[in-house]
Scaffold this active site. Sequence first.
Site, short mmCIF file in Angstrom:
data_model
loop_
_atom_site.label_atom_id
_atom_site.label_comp_id
_atom_site.label_asym_id
_atom_site.label_seq_id
_atom_site.Cartn_x
_atom_site.Cartn_y
_atom_site.Cartn_z
N CYS A 95 0.80 -1.17 0.07
CA CYS A 95 0.01 0.23 -0.12
C CYS A 95 0.66 1.18 0.10
O CYS A 95 0.38 2.41 -0.07
CB CYS A 95 -0.89 0.15 1.24
SG CYS A 95 -1.68 -1.54 1.45
N HIS A 388 -8.38 3.64 -2.96
CA HIS A 388 -7.21 3.38 -2.62
C HIS A 388 -6.52 2.30 -3.58
O HIS A 388 -6.44 1.12 -3.37
CB HIS A 388 -7.41 2.85 -1.26
CG HIS A 388 -5.95 2.16 -0.85
ND1 HIS A 388 -4.94 2.74 -1.08
CD2 HIS A 388 -5.80 1.21 0.36
CE1 HIS A 388 -3.80 1.95 -0.35
NE2 HIS A 388 -4.45 1.30 0.48
N CYS A 418 -0.69 3.04 6.31
CA CYS A 418 -0.51 1.42 6.68
C CYS A 418 -0.24 0.52 5.64
O CYS A 418 -0.51 1.07 4.39
CB CYS A 418 -1.63 1.00 7.48
SG CYS A 418 -3.45 0.96 6.55
#
Length: 437
Positions: A95, A388, A418
Amino acid sequence: MEAKNNMRRDVYIVDGARTPFLKARGKPGALSASDLAVQAGRELLARQPFSPTDLDEVVIGCVMPNPDEANIGRVIALRLGCGKTVPAWTVQRNCASGMQALDSACKDIATGRHDLVLAGGTEAMSRAPLLYNHQMVNWLSGLWGAKTAGAKLKQLIRFRPANLVPVVALLKGLTDATIGLNMGQTAEILAYRFGITREQMDAFALESHQRVAAAQAQGYLTEVLPAFGTTGDYFIQDDGVRPDTTMEKLATLKPFFDKKFGSVTAGNSSQVSDGAALLLLASKEAVKKYHLPVLARIADVEWAGVDPSEMGLGPVYATSQLLQRYNLHKDDIDYWEINEAFAAQVLACLAAWESEEYCREYLGLQQALGKIDPSRLNIDGGAVALGHPVGASGARIALHMVTVLKRQNAQRGIATICIGGGQGGAMLIENISEVSV
């Protein structure tokens, strides 16, 4: 701040742009990951006083490029006209791949290796492939290896319908290989640990949509450039935003990751989406050589590891370590961008920072970091409403932090994210308008 600064030379953000973030809608999107980055990069580079061939390198974060986009950073650089002599490479930190690209570029500038770098991230999650399962691969291997008609017939009759059950690469990629939990399940763990209710998650999600809608209406998302497909498709703004959503609508959604006992739903989770975000980073020498504007300085970046089952707490550790390095208090930070992987995850980070017991036991602090003012956190919304695209989000939050600091005439901001697999990344950004002498 110089005493513990990891940077040898200052690194400046001189410009940046991103595509609209486009919600995945059950089929491959109009643009591949390289298409998206080229859409963001083409206009970004066109408005510069230097040529794309003047770049020292291109660094791109991406988790799932198409099979024909191997080393997608190089593909993007060539498509942007950077020329054959400009090196380009790709990074992957789940991520935070976009933030890792920025950090990698920072280190090359800080150490004097380069002066002008294009860096960021891209992802077309809608194009994540469907794969053959192992049974099908083994069956095909046997068929291709059969040398006679009889052997081929024998292998053909071994075919079973179960061979056609696909492996969904996106679900595999969002599942931790070491603990067997997907990211939504780790969010459920955090919700249980910190007593976060479904109502709190939905209220956070609602506010994210409202804030993004307000930012769009007021023209605050100035970093977003239109994107155009090859078949006449065009996209002007982030299209996953639901300005008409309500607590009542969110309450109708069923838990997705723990269907019997859970509270994490599609409505209070980040959306699966496509998008790209790119930034131009420069040294003082490049700023002066090309007479570049200065938007901000990247003061430093911090990475931290956490328990993979609580991966959403990564920002707690990375940010706390960054603050300690510079002897900063939370009140020294004017604005915060915490990537909204899940509403529960952001709320858990806030709860951990407010807990004296947690901060003392896990962060080595004498007291709680304290409560972050909600009016200074994700003030234009976040990934719950925007989406995202995993390779791009780390770059997006850094870029948007720059625009927030400029708009609010504020001094410092932290962008933090995160990371699947149990990590966290945090970037300290300072609002400046000129290089230091």
